[in-house]
Design an enzyme around this catalytic site. Sequence first.
Site, short mmCIF file in Angstrom:
data_model
loop_
_atom_site.label_atom_id
_atom_site.label_comp_id
_atom_site.label_asym_id
_atom_site.label_seq_id
_atom_site.Cartn_x
_atom_site.Cartn_y
_atom_site.Cartn_z
N SER A 245 0.80 -1.22 0.00
CA SER A 245 0.00 0.00 0.00
C SER A 245 0.85 1.28 0.00
O SER A 245 0.54 2.22 -0.74
CB SER A 245 -0.96 0.01 1.19
OG SER A 245 -1.96 -0.98 1.03
N THR B 252 -5.84 -3.59 6.95
CA THR B 252 -5.77 -4.98 6.54
C THR B 252 -6.04 -5.84 7.76
O THR B 252 -6.42 -5.34 8.83
CB THR B 252 -4.40 -5.28 5.88
OG1 THR B 252 -4.40 -6.63 5.40
CG2 THR B 252 -3.25 -5.08 6.85
N LYS C 173 -10.17 -5.22 9.98
CA LYS C 173 -11.28 -4.82 9.12
C LYS C 173 -12.64 -4.86 9.83
O LYS C 173 -13.52 -4.06 9.53
CB LYS C 173 -11.33 -5.67 7.85
CG LYS C 173 -10.14 -5.44 6.92
CD LYS C 173 -10.28 -6.22 5.64
CE LYS C 173 -9.11 -5.96 4.70
NZ LYS C 173 -9.28 -6.66 3.40
N ASP D 46 -12.53 -2.96 -1.34
CA ASP D 46 -12.19 -4.27 -1.90
C ASP D 46 -13.27 -4.74 -2.88
O ASP D 46 -12.96 -5.29 -3.94
CB ASP D 46 -12.06 -5.32 -0.78
CG ASP D 46 -10.78 -5.15 0.03
OD1 ASP D 46 -9.77 -4.68 -0.54
OD2 ASP D 46 -10.78 -5.51 1.22
#
Length: 279
Positions: free
Chosen positions: A23, A68, A72, A109
Amino acid sequence: MSPGATAPRRAAVLGKPIAHSLSPVLHRAAYAELGLHDWSYDRFEVDEAGLPGFLDGLGPEWAGLSLTMPLKRAVMPLLDEVSETAASVDAVNTVVFTEDGRKVGDNTDIPGMVAALREHGIEEVESAAILGAGATASSALAALSRVCAGEVVVYVRSAARAAEMREWGERLDVRVRTADWADAAEALRAPLVVATTPAGTADALATAVPERPATLFDVLYDPWPTELAARWSMFGGAVVGGLDLLVHQAVLQVERMTGHAPAPLEAMRHAGEKALAAR
């Protein structure tokens, strides 16, 4: 006081473990391309226990966070608002801090998966198969609710996982049928196969790839290609990889955090490819 447009802004990815995350590479590439020279993007190893304290310690210079595992779901009670997309799968991978200090959770996502498929020409399929039933599988189901017209068969190892996936299907309004992992080779004949298993789990299926495979979406990106993806490509099938997903979901994060759209997809993809090649 909230920082002005020219004040330094911060963002970061949180999780545990986090050292492997791409990221920072993707977001920093976006900032450079967009001319956001006062923006920074870092990584912090944070677990569920440390998350509330981390959030409480953030100042007004913070624009957003990428999350991550294992954060979440843990972050959701700590937010002021959660998008419908994130609520649909009980998973937030993006937190945006508004000018008035509110913390808004979202999930990129799911639309990232849809965008990655569409980039490869997959707008709609009649049916699909999912390999695995872990955390990523529910997001895959949510994405398939937007592109799959018919049944989704999920191949799992346990009755408990099978029950969970059927429940997710009901919740997401997807027609789900579960099958035993021992029969996972049958999944490879579906018009779209989404592999959500950890590295190495699906390697044994490579020898079962049919002569004319359709499309494989393998969510892994390191190592790449997986044995399944390599064999799939060798037989002429279309392959969507984990880097495709990572880049598309990061594009949406950059747009939400910075307010700049469209985010520079190709610059971010190139940066990700270069970083992976160097590993």
